[in-house]
Design an enzyme around this catalytic site. Structure first.
Site, PDB file in Angstrom:
ATOM      1  N   LEU A 248       0.836  -1.206   0.000  1.00  0.00           N
ATOM      2  CA  LEU A 248       0.000   0.000   0.000  1.00  0.00           C
ATOM      3  C   LEU A 248       0.871   1.256   0.000  1.00  0.00           C
ATOM      4  N   ALA A 251       1.580   2.076  -3.548  1.00  0.00           N
ATOM      5  CA  ALA A 251       0.420   2.571  -4.299  1.00  0.00           C
ATOM      6  C   ALA A 251       0.009   3.959  -3.811  1.00  0.00           C
ATOM      7  N   ARG A 252       0.036   4.157  -2.486  1.00  0.00           N
ATOM      8  CA  ARG A 252      -0.357   5.468  -1.943  1.00  0.00           C
ATOM      9  C   ARG A 252       0.585   6.557  -2.440  1.00  0.00           C
ATOM     10  N   LEU A 348     -17.299  26.828 -13.634  1.00  0.00           N
ATOM     11  CA  LEU A 348     -17.922  26.536 -14.937  1.00  0.00           C
ATOM     12  C   LEU A 348     -19.447  26.660 -14.903  1.00  0.00           C
ATOM     13  N   GLU A 373      -7.205   2.854  -0.595  1.00  0.00           N
ATOM     14  CA  GLU A 373      -5.802   2.946  -0.147  1.00  0.00           C
ATOM     15  C   GLU A 373      -5.698   3.661   1.194  1.00  0.00           C
TER      16      GLU A 373
HETATM   17  P1  TGC Z   1      -0.682  -2.241  12.902  1.00  0.00           P
HETATM   18  O1  TGC Z   1      -0.551  -3.041  14.145  1.00  0.00           O
HETATM   19  O2  TGC Z   1      -0.643  -0.771  12.971  1.00  0.00           O
HETATM   20  O3  TGC Z   1       0.420  -2.706  11.854  1.00  0.00           O
HETATM   21  C1  TGC Z   1       0.728  -4.067  11.612  1.00  0.00           C
HETATM   22  C2  TGC Z   1       2.211  -4.135  11.265  1.00  0.00           C
HETATM   23  O4  TGC Z   1       2.442  -3.395  10.073  1.00  0.00           O
HETATM   24  C3  TGC Z   1       3.319  -2.290  10.333  1.00  0.00           C
HETATM   25  N1  TGC Z   1       2.795  -1.163   9.517  1.00  0.00           N
HETATM   26  C4  TGC Z   1       3.295  -0.875   8.322  1.00  0.00           C
HETATM   27  N2  TGC Z   1       4.331  -1.381   7.648  1.00  0.00           N
HETATM   28  C5  TGC Z   1       4.587  -0.891   6.437  1.00  0.00           C
HETATM   29  N3  TGC Z   1       3.842   0.094   5.904  1.00  0.00           N
HETATM   30  C6  TGC Z   1       2.795   0.630   6.541  1.00  0.00           C
HETATM   31  N4  TGC Z   1       2.076   1.586   5.960  1.00  0.00           N
HETATM   32  C7  TGC Z   1       2.474   0.146   7.815  1.00  0.00           C
HETATM   33  N5  TGC Z   1       1.512   0.417   8.728  1.00  0.00           N
HETATM   34  C8  TGC Z   1       1.730  -0.395   9.775  1.00  0.00           C
HETATM   35  C9  TGC Z   1       3.268  -2.078  11.823  1.00  0.00           C
HETATM   36  O5  TGC Z   1       4.447  -1.478  12.282  1.00  0.00           O
HETATM   37  C10 TGC Z   1       3.113  -3.495  12.311  1.00  0.00           C
HETATM   38  O6  TGC Z   1       4.375  -4.120  12.190  1.00  0.00           O
HETATM   39  P2  TGC Z   1       4.819  -5.295  13.202  1.00  0.00           P
HETATM   40  O7  TGC Z   1       6.235  -5.572  12.825  1.00  0.00           O
HETATM   41  O8  TGC Z   1       4.658  -4.701  14.547  1.00  0.00           O
HETATM   42  O9  TGC Z   1       3.902  -6.435  12.937  1.00  0.00           O
HETATM   43  O10 TGC Z   1      -1.989  -2.754  12.187  1.00  0.00           O
HETATM   44  P3  TGC Z   1      -3.492  -2.370  12.394  1.00  0.00           P
HETATM   45  O11 TGC Z   1      -4.290  -3.614  12.204  1.00  0.00           O
HETATM   46  O12 TGC Z   1      -3.656  -1.586  13.662  1.00  0.00           O
HETATM   47  O13 TGC Z   1      -3.724  -1.473  11.102  1.00  0.00           O
HETATM   48  C11 TGC Z   1      -3.841  -0.189  11.155  1.00  0.00           C
HETATM   49  C12 TGC Z   1      -3.925   0.552   9.769  1.00  0.00           C
HETATM   50  C13 TGC Z   1      -5.122   1.463   9.856  1.00  0.00           C
HETATM   51  C14 TGC Z   1      -2.691   1.377   9.601  1.00  0.00           C
HETATM   52  C15 TGC Z   1      -4.023  -0.309   8.525  1.00  0.00           C
HETATM   53  O14 TGC Z   1      -4.734  -1.435   8.650  1.00  0.00           O
HETATM   54  C16 TGC Z   1      -4.495   0.474   7.296  1.00  0.00           C
HETATM   55  O15 TGC Z   1      -3.681   1.099   6.638  1.00  0.00           O
HETATM   56  N6  TGC Z   1      -5.822   0.430   6.933  1.00  0.00           N
HETATM   57  C17 TGC Z   1      -6.310   0.953   5.666  1.00  0.00           C
HETATM   58  C18 TGC Z   1      -6.589  -0.198   4.739  1.00  0.00           C
HETATM   59  C19 TGC Z   1      -6.250   0.118   3.320  1.00  0.00           C
HETATM   60  O16 TGC Z   1      -5.582   1.080   3.000  1.00  0.00           O
HETATM   61  N7  TGC Z   1      -6.685  -0.724   2.422  1.00  0.00           N
HETATM   62  C20 TGC Z   1      -6.362  -0.579   1.041  1.00  0.00           C
HETATM   63  C21 TGC Z   1      -6.786  -1.784   0.239  1.00  0.00           C
HETATM   64  S1  TGC Z   1      -6.072  -1.832  -1.383  1.00  0.00           S
HETATM   65  C22 TGC Z   1      -6.813  -0.611  -2.219  1.00  0.00           C
HETATM   66  O17 TGC Z   1      -7.561   0.188  -1.738  1.00  0.00           O
HETATM   67  C23 TGC Z   1      -6.475  -0.546  -3.642  1.00  0.00           C
HETATM   68  S2  TGC Z   1      -7.221   0.745  -4.502  1.00  0.00           S
HETATM   69  C24 TGC Z   1      -6.267   0.550  -5.849  1.00  0.00           C
HETATM   70  C25 TGC Z   1      -6.494   1.460  -6.952  1.00  0.00           C
HETATM   71  O18 TGC Z   1      -7.440   1.212  -7.722  1.00  0.00           O
HETATM   72  O19 TGC Z   1      -5.653   2.383  -7.109  1.00  0.00           O
HETATM   73  P1  FAD Z   2     -14.915   1.421   6.165  1.00  0.00           P
HETATM   74  O1  FAD Z   2     -13.643   0.855   6.659  1.00  0.00           O
HETATM   75  O2  FAD Z   2     -16.178   0.752   6.530  1.00  0.00           O
HETATM   76  O3  FAD Z   2     -14.985   2.953   6.587  1.00  0.00           O
HETATM   77  C1  FAD Z   2     -16.205   3.714   6.519  1.00  0.00           C
HETATM   78  C2  FAD Z   2     -15.976   5.047   7.201  1.00  0.00           C
HETATM   79  O4  FAD Z   2     -15.617   4.845   8.570  1.00  0.00           O
HETATM   80  C3  FAD Z   2     -14.843   5.858   6.584  1.00  0.00           C
HETATM   81  O5  FAD Z   2     -15.176   7.235   6.598  1.00  0.00           O
HETATM   82  C4  FAD Z   2     -13.675   5.604   7.533  1.00  0.00           C
HETATM   83  O6  FAD Z   2     -12.720   6.660   7.514  1.00  0.00           O
HETATM   84  C5  FAD Z   2     -14.402   5.517   8.863  1.00  0.00           C
HETATM   85  N1  FAD Z   2     -13.639   4.762   9.865  1.00  0.00           N
HETATM   86  C6  FAD Z   2     -13.316   3.445   9.845  1.00  0.00           C
HETATM   87  N2  FAD Z   2     -12.586   3.118  10.931  1.00  0.00           N
HETATM   88  C7  FAD Z   2     -12.427   4.274  11.632  1.00  0.00           C
HETATM   89  C8  FAD Z   2     -11.763   4.616  12.844  1.00  0.00           C
HETATM   90  N3  FAD Z   2     -11.060   3.714  13.543  1.00  0.00           N
HETATM   91  N4  FAD Z   2     -11.831   5.898  13.284  1.00  0.00           N
HETATM   92  C9  FAD Z   2     -12.499   6.838  12.566  1.00  0.00           C
HETATM   93  N5  FAD Z   2     -13.141   6.577  11.409  1.00  0.00           N
HETATM   94  C10 FAD Z   2     -13.100   5.318  10.944  1.00  0.00           C
HETATM   95  N6  FAD Z   2      -9.373  -2.887  -1.944  1.00  0.00           N
HETATM   96  C11 FAD Z   2      -8.503  -3.865  -2.301  1.00  0.00           C
HETATM   97  O7  FAD Z   2      -8.098  -4.688  -1.492  1.00  0.00           O
HETATM   98  N7  FAD Z   2      -8.064  -3.960  -3.603  1.00  0.00           N
HETATM   99  C12 FAD Z   2      -8.468  -3.100  -4.566  1.00  0.00           C
HETATM  100  O8  FAD Z   2      -8.022  -3.206  -5.719  1.00  0.00           O
HETATM  101  C13 FAD Z   2      -9.389  -2.077  -4.217  1.00  0.00           C
HETATM  102  N8  FAD Z   2      -9.875  -1.251  -5.181  1.00  0.00           N
HETATM  103  C14 FAD Z   2     -10.884  -0.375  -4.861  1.00  0.00           C
HETATM  104  C15 FAD Z   2     -11.496   0.355  -5.890  1.00  0.00           C
HETATM  105  C16 FAD Z   2     -12.546   1.220  -5.592  1.00  0.00           C
HETATM  106  C17 FAD Z   2     -13.237   1.948  -6.692  1.00  0.00           C
HETATM  107  C18 FAD Z   2     -12.947   1.406  -4.243  1.00  0.00           C
HETATM  108  C19 FAD Z   2     -14.046   2.371  -3.903  1.00  0.00           C
HETATM  109  C20 FAD Z   2     -12.359   0.681  -3.227  1.00  0.00           C
HETATM  110  C21 FAD Z   2     -11.327  -0.227  -3.530  1.00  0.00           C
HETATM  111  N9  FAD Z   2     -10.746  -1.023  -2.538  1.00  0.00           N
HETATM  112  C22 FAD Z   2      -9.835  -1.999  -2.877  1.00  0.00           C
HETATM  113  C23 FAD Z   2     -11.268  -0.993  -1.164  1.00  0.00           C
HETATM  114  C24 FAD Z   2     -10.772   0.177  -0.327  1.00  0.00           C
HETATM  115  O9  FAD Z   2      -9.454  -0.004   0.059  1.00  0.00           O
HETATM  116  C25 FAD Z   2     -11.711   0.312   0.884  1.00  0.00           C
HETATM  117  O10 FAD Z   2     -12.938   0.799   0.388  1.00  0.00           O
HETATM  118  C26 FAD Z   2     -11.131   1.243   1.932  1.00  0.00           C
HETATM  119  O11 FAD Z   2      -9.995   0.678   2.557  1.00  0.00           O
HETATM  120  C27 FAD Z   2     -12.169   1.619   3.007  1.00  0.00           C
HETATM  121  O12 FAD Z   2     -12.847   0.494   3.489  1.00  0.00           O
HETATM  122  P2  FAD Z   2     -14.460   0.468   3.529  1.00  0.00           P
HETATM  123  O13 FAD Z   2     -14.969   0.903   2.206  1.00  0.00           O
HETATM  124  O14 FAD Z   2     -14.838  -0.872   4.014  1.00  0.00           O
HETATM  125  O15 FAD Z   2     -14.865   1.572   4.558  1.00  0.00           O
END
Ligand code: TGC
Ligand code: FAD
Length: 393
Positions: A248, A251-252, A348, A373
């Site tokens: 991530l 990608a971010r 616009l 992300e």
């Molecule tokens: P937490 O205990 O904080 O962390 C677990 C372990 O990971 C380490 N860590 C990281 N390492 C590398 N990079 C990072 N950004 C890291 N963040 C944390 C951390 O130090 C720990 O390491 P270790 O050695 O102690 O095990 O885990 P948590 O479960 O409390 O998670 C917290 C949180 C919120 C940071 C994480 O889960 C998060 O980032 N949530 C957001 C989920 C997300 O971004 N999903 C994206 C799905 S993919 C997608 O959206 C694709 S869209 C693609 C497109 O079309 O462009």
């Molecule tokens: P939720 O986690 O249910 O969050 C809903 C709301 O609650 C948000 O406003 C959030 O900020 C808030 N919230 C959640 N927890 C907290 C907290 N602790 N404190 C305060 N506020 C909080 N995922 C993949 O794995 N692969 C992909 O390729 C991918 N592609 C995507 C493409 C599109 C078009 C979209 C829309 C999403 C995609 N995703 C993908 C998923 C994406 O990563 C998730 O939608 C995103 O991580 C948020 O999860 P959620 O939608 O379940 O929202």
């Protein structure tokens, strides 16, 4: 409004901070977008169609895995790669999404955690765009909190059996290969990554319909029912949630640059329009103070966003970047781009809601980019955790 050519947005000689190679990569990408994406993208958006026909050319241009070394990848530095994503997203966030997923979420994990066999087989094909990949982390009940995932892998002799559901997966139905993150039952539910051939029996992908955002991108749900993969499908160096989070970061970082591209498109469209459109005293609306203030806000924020992400890119190139730096760039720049889209739409007037102009498309796309992300608020909590030492998730 007469047709015009995009001149770039550079208020403070930002270009002087770039090398000749960096400018060349950006200008070549910009030209390619102008010639190949701009003419078709509004229709793709209307039709809800990903322009898959562009994939081989993007492969030839070196967009896939651009900042990786070897395996047919372009070996760009991180600023060059960022400038590519900026130009792609000036075209459309969906196109940038495709490249982000292919590069940062499919090629990077294979590169960083895969076996030699996985790297040798998949990376050259993914680099050329001969094969397409997707990344399955999010599940229907676990988005921001992926550690709760329910997808499971169970060892069965020299195979693993995968079961679970993934949701909102970019490129899911067009993917040849899926990076699937699952808890391995025999390893105390440790999260690990698998390289899954999407033709494996039990693997099913279905598109999400009715999206008002990223309409030129494929988004899918994945279902894995007793998907039996050889043990060699496990990425040997994947280890815990940290591994997908490392993907991530890649990608971010690309999104942080990409959002500037969408903002530039909105700003430039609004500027040209404001100089051309006349209201009151036969004066261009650009001559009204309130319109100027909006344009000034946009160019100021775009300029700050450029400097932020350039520094993050330089830190990344020197191996000093932290994930909190990338969180700040993603959070700030996507917010900034969405605000620019809203201001540009306003400038616009009624024309702003029509797809004769790119603004509403960017605005709708950016709503997804703000969420995926890591949402805007999750990135606030990541930065908050870093500066206070206290997790507030
Ligand atoms: P937490 O205990 O904080 O962390 C677990 C372990 O990971 C380490 N860590 C990281 N390492 C590398 N990079 C990072 N950004 C890291 N963040 C944390 C951390 O130090 C720990 O390491 P270790 O050695 O102690 O095990 O885990 P948590 O479960 O409390 O998670 C917290 C949180 C919120 C940071 C994480 O889960 C998060 O980032 N949530 C957001 C989920 C997300 O971004 N999903 C994206 C799905 S993919 C997608 O959206 C694709 S869209 C693609 C497109 O079309 O462009
Ligand atoms: P939720 O986690 O249910 O969050 C809903 C709301 O609650 C948000 O406003 C959030 O900020 C808030 N919230 C959640 N927890 C907290 C907290 N602790 N404190 C305060 N506020 C909080 N995922 C993949 O794995 N692969 C992909 O390729 C991918 N592609 C995507 C493409 C599109 C078009 C979209 C829309 C999403 C995609 N995703 C993908 C998923 C994406 O990563 C998730 O939608 C995103 O991580 C948020 O999860 P959620 O939608 O379940 O929202």
């Amino acid at each position: 409004m007469p047709a015009f050519k995009f001149p770039g947005v550079d208020f403070i000689e930002f270009d002087s901070l770039l090398s000749d190679d960096e400018k060349l990569v950006r200008d070549n990408t910009r030209k390619w977008i102008e010639e190949n994406v701009v003419p078709i993208i509004e229709q793709c958006n209307r039709d809800g169609r990903f322009p898959r026909e562009l994939v081989p050319a993007m492969g030839e241009l070196g967009f896939f895995g651009a900042n990786l070394q070897g395996y047919g990848c372009a070996g760009m530095n991180n600023v060059e790669y960022g400038l590519v994503t900026q130009e792609l997203e000036r075209g459309d966030s969906g196109l940038r999404s495709f490249v982000s997923v292919q590069s940062a979420l499919v090629m990077y994990p294979i590169y960083a955690f895969g076996s030699d066999e996985q790297k040798d087989y998949w990376l050259p094909k993914l680099a050329k765009g001969e094969k397409i990949g997707c990344f399955g982390l999010t599940e229907p009940d676990f988005g921001s909190n992926p550690s709760g995932m329910r997808t499971r892998a169970k060892k069965d002799g020299d195979h693993y059996i995968l079961n679970g559901e993934k949701m909102w997966i970019t490129s899911g139905t067009i993917a040849d290969v899926a990076i699937i993150w699952a808890k391995v039952e025999d390893e105390k539910n440790r999260i690990r990554g698998f390289v899954v051939d999407t033709k494996t029996p039990g693997f099913k992908a279905d598109d999400v319909h009715g999206k008002w955002s990223l309409r030129a991108s494929v988004t899918s749900g994945l279902s894995l029912q007793d998907v039996r993969v050889p043990a060699s499908a496990l990425m040997p160096k994947s280890d815990g949630l940290k591994s997908p989070l490392m993907c991530l970061n890649q990608a971010r970082y690309g999104i942080s640059w990409g959002a500037i591209g969408a903002a530039m498109s909105c700003y430039d469209t609004a500027l040209q329009y404001a100089k051309f459109r006349k209201q009151f005293r036969d004066m261009p609306i650009a001559g009204h103070q309130l319109v100027q203030e909006k344009l000034v806000w946009m160019i100021s924020e775009i300029t700050k966003a450029q400097l932020l992400v350039l520094q993050v890119g330089r830190l990344k190139d020197s191996g000093k970047v932290g994930h909190q730096h990338i969180s700040m760039a993603k959070r700030n720049n996507v917010w900034m781009a969405l605000e620019c889209a809203r201001l540009a739409r306003d400038i616009l007037g009624a024309n702003g809601v029509a797809d004769d102009y790119p603004i509403m498309r960017h605005m709708m796309n950016l709503e997804s980019v703000k969420t995926y992300e890591g949402t805007h608020d999750i990135h606030a909590l990541i930065i908050g955790s870093h500066i206070t030492g206290i997790d507030a998730f």
